[in-house]
Design a protein around this motif. Structure first.
Motif, PDB file in Angstrom:
ATOM      1  N   ASN A 279       6.436 -91.745 -31.726  1.00 19.48           N
ATOM      2  CA  ASN A 279       5.390 -91.557 -32.820  1.00 19.48           C
ATOM      3  C   ASN A 279       5.347 -90.599 -33.486  1.00 19.48           C
ATOM      4  O   ASN A 279       4.584 -89.253 -32.965  1.00 19.48           O
ATOM      5  N   PRO A 280       5.453 -90.364 -34.710  1.00 23.01           N
ATOM      6  CA  PRO A 280       5.708 -88.824 -35.399  1.00 23.01           C
ATOM      7  C   PRO A 280       4.408 -87.974 -34.854  1.00 23.01           C
ATOM      8  O   PRO A 280       3.431 -88.441 -35.354  1.00 23.01           O
ATOM      9  N   GLN A 281       4.787 -86.624 -34.761  1.00 19.51           N
ATOM     10  CA  GLN A 281       3.966 -85.616 -34.578  1.00 19.51           C
ATOM     11  C   GLN A 281       3.720 -84.816 -35.577  1.00 19.51           C
ATOM     12  O   GLN A 281       4.393 -84.391 -36.268  1.00 19.51           O
ATOM     13  N   SER A 282       2.456 -84.361 -36.357  1.00 22.01           N
ATOM     14  CA  SER A 282       2.417 -83.146 -36.313  1.00 22.01           C
ATOM     15  C   SER A 282       2.982 -81.937 -36.395  1.00 22.01           C
ATOM     16  O   SER A 282       2.520 -81.845 -35.033  1.00 22.01           O
ATOM     17  N   ALA A 283       2.776 -80.924 -36.965  1.00 19.82           N
ATOM     18  CA  ALA A 283       3.225 -79.841 -35.910  1.00 19.82           C
ATOM     19  C   ALA A 283       2.007 -79.262 -35.534  1.00 19.82           C
ATOM     20  O   ALA A 283       1.807 -78.817 -34.230  1.00 19.82           O
ATOM     21  N   ASP A 284       0.590 -79.768 -35.740  1.00 18.63           N
ATOM     22  CA  ASP A 284      -1.036 -79.250 -35.928  1.00 18.63           C
ATOM     23  C   ASP A 284      -1.147 -80.030 -33.961  1.00 18.63           C
ATOM     24  O   ASP A 284      -1.333 -79.744 -33.114  1.00 18.63           O
ATOM     25  N   ASP A 285       0.026 -81.334 -34.183  1.00 19.79           N
ATOM     26  CA  ASP A 285      -0.463 -82.019 -33.451  1.00 19.79           C
ATOM     27  C   ASP A 285       0.112 -80.877 -32.237  1.00 19.79           C
ATOM     28  O   ASP A 285      -0.188 -80.851 -30.365  1.00 19.79           O
ATOM     29  N   LEU A 286       1.672 -81.232 -32.145  1.00 21.18           N
ATOM     30  CA  LEU A 286       2.098 -80.167 -31.443  1.00 21.18           C
ATOM     31  C   LEU A 286       1.988 -78.710 -30.556  1.00 21.18           C
ATOM     32  O   LEU A 286       1.958 -78.664 -29.677  1.00 21.18           O
ATOM     33  N   ALA A 287       1.159 -78.284 -31.343  1.00 21.15           N
ATOM     34  CA  ALA A 287       1.056 -76.706 -31.318  1.00 21.15           C
ATOM     35  C   ALA A 287      -0.387 -77.188 -30.846  1.00 21.15           C
ATOM     36  O   ALA A 287      -0.937 -76.402 -29.236  1.00 21.15           O
ATOM     37  N   PHE A 288      -1.443 -77.587 -30.733  1.00 21.08           N
ATOM     38  CA  PHE A 288      -2.952 -77.987 -30.123  1.00 21.08           C
ATOM     39  C   PHE A 288      -3.016 -79.147 -29.609  1.00 21.08           C
ATOM     40  O   PHE A 288      -3.805 -78.842 -28.704  1.00 21.08           O
ATOM     41  N   LYS A 289      -1.919 -80.033 -28.996  1.00 21.16           N
ATOM     42  CA  LYS A 289      -2.282 -81.155 -27.987  1.00 21.16           C
ATOM     43  C   LYS A 289      -0.948 -80.720 -26.908  1.00 21.16           C
ATOM     44  O   LYS A 289      -1.246 -82.034 -25.788  1.00 21.16           O
ATOM     45  N   ARG A 290      -0.413 -80.244 -26.924  1.00 17.99           N
ATOM     46  CA  ARG A 290       0.823 -80.602 -25.787  1.00 17.99           C
ATOM     47  C   ARG A 290      -0.225 -79.563 -24.819  1.00 17.99           C
ATOM     48  O   ARG A 290      -1.056 -78.951 -25.155  1.00 17.99           O
ATOM     49  N   SER A 291       0.345 -79.202 -23.245  1.00 14.11           N
ATOM     50  CA  SER A 291      -0.025 -79.011 -22.465  1.00 14.11           C
ATOM     51  C   SER A 291       0.577 -77.767 -21.765  1.00 14.11           C
ATOM     52  O   SER A 291       1.758 -77.671 -22.185  1.00 14.11           O
ATOM     53  N   GLU A 292       0.512 -77.296 -21.199  1.00 13.90           N
ATOM     54  CA  GLU A 292       1.237 -76.073 -20.774  1.00 13.90           C
ATOM     55  C   GLU A 292       2.621 -76.526 -20.187  1.00 13.90           C
ATOM     56  O   GLU A 292       3.267 -75.658 -20.655  1.00 13.90           O
ATOM     57  N   ARG A 293       3.017 -77.777 -19.147  1.00 15.75           N
ATOM     58  CA  ARG A 293       4.089 -78.079 -18.540  1.00 15.75           C
ATOM     59  C   ARG A 293       5.364 -78.195 -19.624  1.00 15.75           C
ATOM     60  O   ARG A 293       6.656 -78.692 -19.839  1.00 15.75           O
ATOM     61  N   GLN A 294       4.336 -79.018 -21.264  1.00 15.83           N
ATOM     62  CA  GLN A 294       5.012 -78.857 -21.860  1.00 15.83           C
ATOM     63  C   GLN A 294       5.937 -77.938 -23.045  1.00 15.83           C
ATOM     64  O   GLN A 294       6.143 -78.401 -24.338  1.00 15.83           O
ATOM     65  N   TYR A 295       5.287 -76.717 -22.829  1.00 15.39           N
ATOM     66  CA  TYR A 295       5.980 -75.301 -24.434  1.00 15.39           C
ATOM     67  C   TYR A 295       6.970 -75.420 -23.470  1.00 15.39           C
ATOM     68  O   TYR A 295       7.477 -75.014 -22.100  1.00 15.39           O
ATOM     69  N   TYR A 296       8.399 -75.036 -24.452  1.00 13.75           N
ATOM     70  CA  TYR A 296       9.498 -74.025 -23.784  1.00 13.75           C
ATOM     71  C   TYR A 296       8.874 -73.187 -24.351  1.00 13.75           C
ATOM     72  O   TYR A 296      11.221 -72.599 -24.262  1.00 13.75           O
ATOM     73  N   ASN A 297       8.476 -72.329 -24.865  1.00 10.43           N
ATOM     74  CA  ASN A 297       9.073 -70.779 -24.916  1.00 10.43           C
ATOM     75  C   ASN A 297       9.368 -69.924 -23.939  1.00 10.43           C
ATOM     76  O   ASN A 297       9.460 -69.736 -23.315  1.00 10.43           O
ATOM     77  N   PHE A 298       9.622 -68.918 -24.176  1.00  9.43           N
ATOM     78  CA  PHE A 298      10.554 -67.736 -23.181  1.00  9.43           C
ATOM     79  C   PHE A 298       9.006 -67.203 -22.525  1.00  9.43           C
ATOM     80  O   PHE A 298       8.273 -66.973 -23.165  1.00  9.43           O
ATOM     81  N   LEU A 299       9.001 -66.649 -21.520  1.00  6.09           N
ATOM     82  CA  LEU A 299       8.570 -65.760 -20.658  1.00  6.09           C
ATOM     83  C   LEU A 299       8.093 -65.100 -21.017  1.00  6.09           C
ATOM     84  O   LEU A 299       6.755 -64.529 -21.411  1.00  6.09           O
ATOM     85  N   MET A 300       8.754 -64.556 -21.803  1.00  3.55           N
ATOM     86  CA  MET A 300       8.759 -62.412 -22.485  1.00  3.55           C
ATOM     87  C   MET A 300       7.475 -62.957 -23.567  1.00  3.55           C
ATOM     88  O   MET A 300       6.684 -61.892 -23.264  1.00  3.55           O
ATOM     89  N   ALA A 301       7.039 -63.839 -24.105  1.00  3.82           N
ATOM     90  CA  ALA A 301       6.771 -64.551 -25.224  1.00  3.82           C
ATOM     91  C   ALA A 301       5.190 -64.530 -24.749  1.00  3.82           C
ATOM     92  O   ALA A 301       4.152 -64.172 -25.096  1.00  3.82           O
ATOM     93  N   GLU A 302       4.706 -65.348 -23.544  1.00  7.15           N
ATOM     94  CA  GLU A 302       3.470 -65.722 -23.226  1.00  7.15           C
ATOM     95  C   GLU A 302       3.333 -64.231 -22.329  1.00  7.15           C
ATOM     96  O   GLU A 302       1.416 -63.608 -22.144  1.00  7.15           O
ATOM     97  N   LEU A 303       3.149 -63.418 -21.401  1.00 10.35           N
ATOM     98  CA  LEU A 303       2.530 -62.333 -21.325  1.00 10.35           C
ATOM     99  C   LEU A 303       1.973 -61.102 -21.767  1.00 10.35           C
ATOM    100  O   LEU A 303       1.880 -61.383 -23.342  1.00 10.35           O
ATOM    101  N   PRO A 304       1.363 -60.961 -21.403  1.00 10.01           N
ATOM    102  CA  PRO A 304      -0.067 -60.324 -22.315  1.00 10.01           C
ATOM    103  C   PRO A 304       0.151 -59.368 -22.990  1.00 10.01           C
ATOM    104  O   PRO A 304       1.337 -58.761 -23.336  1.00 10.01           O
TER     105      PRO A 304
END
Lengths: 310, 252
Positions: free
Chosen positions: B65-90
């Motif tokens: 069921n196609p998702q918008s960029a906003d759906d994916l940015a604002f409605k996924r939880s931690e375990r559904q994110y795939y960014n590098f660990l470095m990016a999220e460090l404070p």
């Protein structure tokens, strides 16, 4: 008075509507007045980044986040042009920042109010930038060349800011009951402080006399405020917002709105440092200026090192 | 793994990297060491958010069921994110941000250069724009590394510790899943081993210019390919997603 009768080249230029440029001879009081006014303007742009920055990480869509970031980036850019314009009067940016930190220089009172909900970002863009544009369009004709030219650039960007703020409000007014409530609440909190942005009534404005004579200031506080009210009232009605002033009424004779009394007591309190965020804004600016010291020192040391090598 | 599933995950990784990195950079707003850098860091943030939008928008097409960029940015939880660990460090101090930027932008410049040749036209088109931005991000970071490295003793130490602390998060960039190998065969995704060689050389040159020695082998953190993150990501998402989550019916 005929041009030939005027004593100095400065007066003759002012009379002939020519711009005063940095190398021109100018009265000391003119120079100091401009430093005060331009630096206050620059500090306002920079301090204004704080209440808006407060919502960057919480912006509700990727588009909204990009628009807000771009807007704040513009405000920083305006700060830069204005500091540069002030520097042409023989004062450094570091000195200007010191004056701000010591409380000798001011910034616009409006930024001492908090941004509590996303609708406040709409209200700032629409009302605060809307008020700023009215002021700044008039300042395009100011007598000091670098200030006038900075205003031309700044006005182009501010009108984009005003539209994006209005768009946020319009979208929220078409939204859920909670969104409408947020938008009206923001309107209620920002309307009066926006009117105060134009400063005291003409009869009570302490700096206006010389500023008019030198053509730094071209329109009075009350004239500008009236202009702002007249253009904004319709915009509010169109999207269904109520102006929080029961005395607001169209005056057929003056072809403008009459408004209720402004709470000058509140204005004075905020100027005196007792607004909701005065302390927070200054502490933030001082803290981060101090945190960045080692970076500025490193950049300076590196510059010295390179110039010695060459 | 089905090709579309592999592609979806690859795109999410690209989008998430840009989004989370952009978010951290945007935290600099009104906090820069000088006005010029405040503006520069906001600009880097802006490039990243724009890129996130492009990749997430495309990723959304590969959902049943196609998702918008906003759906994916604002409605996924931690375990559904795939960014590098470095990016999220404070965000850390300015030198810490610059060190992060150096590693990530050096990688991204090479990645997007390679992706301009992707057999997937949409990816190639986004990469054409992104590579220009990444080049400028890299030169911004590299110039600051040299200034801080050769500036004062304090700046040298601060940047030096940041670069060695963050080194433990760099090798994760080059991990390839089975899906990535499949995309490599199809000419959609690049060979990360090739990128790693050039990246190491590129980063080492900056280390040398700035008066440092590149760290040797050390323990490397990993997990983001499986959506296993640091504790920091959850807090970042709380903040970023708060309005969308508290008003699920609202449009903004």
């Amino acid at each position: 008075m005929k041009l030939a009768e005027l004593e100095s080249p400065f007066e003759r230029k002012i009379e002939a509507e020519e711009k005063i440029e940095p190398r021109d001879t100018m009265p000391e009081a003119y120079r100091l007045h401009l430093i005060r006014q331009i630096s206050q303007h620059a500090h306002s742009e920079v301090i204004g980044m704080q209440p808006e920055g407060n919502w960057v990480t919480r912006a509700p869509s990727l588009r909204a986040k990009q628009i807000l970031l771009a807007k704040i980036q513009d405000e920083g850019g305006h700060g830069l042009y204005l500091y540069s314009a002030a520097e042409t009067l023989g004062i450094s940016r570091e000195e200007l920042i010191l004056q701000l930190h010591e409380g000798k220089a001011k910034y616009s009172n409006i930024f001492n109010y908090p941004t509590l909900t996303w609708a406040d970002i709409g209200a700032i863009g629409w009302l605060v930038d809307g008020a700023a544009i009215v002021n700044q369009v008039a300042l395009q004709r100011t007598s000091y060349g670098p200030y006038s030219r900075a205003m031309f650039r700044i006005c182009k960007e501010e009108s984009f800011h005003q539209r994006q703020g209005y768009e946020i409000m319009a979208t929220m007014m078409k939204g859920t009951a909670e969104q409408k409530e947020m938008a009206q609440d923001a309107m209620n909190r920002w309307w009066w402080p926006s009117l105060m942005m134009f400063g005291p009534h003409d009869s009570d404005s302490p700096h206006s006399g010389d500023a008019f004579k030198w053509k730094i200031k071209r329109k009075s506080n009350d004239e500008l405020r009236q202009k702002f009210i007249d253009k904004t009232v319709q915009q509010a009605y169109v999207i269904g917002l109520t102006i929080p002033d029961p005395l607001l009424k169209w005056n057929e004779d003056k072809q403008g709105y009459d408004h209720g009394p402004i709470n000058w007591q509140e204005f004075k309190q905020v100027i005196a440092g007792n607004g909701p965020c005065n302390k927070q804004r200054m502490e933030h600016h001082k803290y981060w200026h101090e945190e960045g010291r080692w970076v500025r020192e490193a950049a300076e040391a590196y510059k010295q090192r390179i110039s010695t090598l060459n | 793994m089905e090709k579309n599933e592999a592609l979806k995950k690859f795109l999410l990784r690209l989008g998430d990297n840009a989004l989370i990195q952009g978010h951290r950079l945007s935290e600099w707003c009104s906090r820069g060491p000088m006005l010029e850098e405040d503006i520069a860091l906001s600009n880097l943030a802006l490039d990243n958010i724009g890129r996130a939008q492009a990749f997430l928008d495309y990723a959304g097409h590969f959902y049943s069921n196609p998702q918008s960029a906003d759906d994916l940015a604002f409605k996924r939880s931690e375990r559904q994110y795939y960014n590098f660990l470095m990016a999220e460090l404070p965000v850390g101090h300015f030198g810490y941000t610059i060190a992060k930027q150096l590693y990530i932008s050096a990688y991204e410049e090479l990645l997007f250069e390679a992706l301009t040749q992707s057999t997937d036209d949409t990816i190639a088109a986004i990469a054409h724009k992104a590579v220009k931005e990444a080049r400028y991000h890299f030169s911004h970071a590299a110039d600051w590394c040299v200034r801080l490295g050769l500036g004062t003793a304090e700046s040298h130490d601060k940047l030096g510790s940041a670069m060695s602390d963050l080194w433990a998060y760099t090798q994760e960039f080059f991990e390839m899943t089975d899906g990535d190998l499949q995309l490599l065969q199809l000419g959609i995704a690049p060979d990360q081993n090739q990128i790693k060689k050039v990246w190491t050389d590129k980063v080492n040159k900056v280390f040398m210019r700035a008066g440092y020695v590149m760290p040797g082998e050390c323990h490397q953190y990993s997990g983001s390919q499986q959506g296993v993150h640091t504790e920091y990501l959850g807090h970042l998402l709380c903040e970023m997603q708060y309005l969308q989550r508290s008003h699920p019916q609202a449009a903004w």
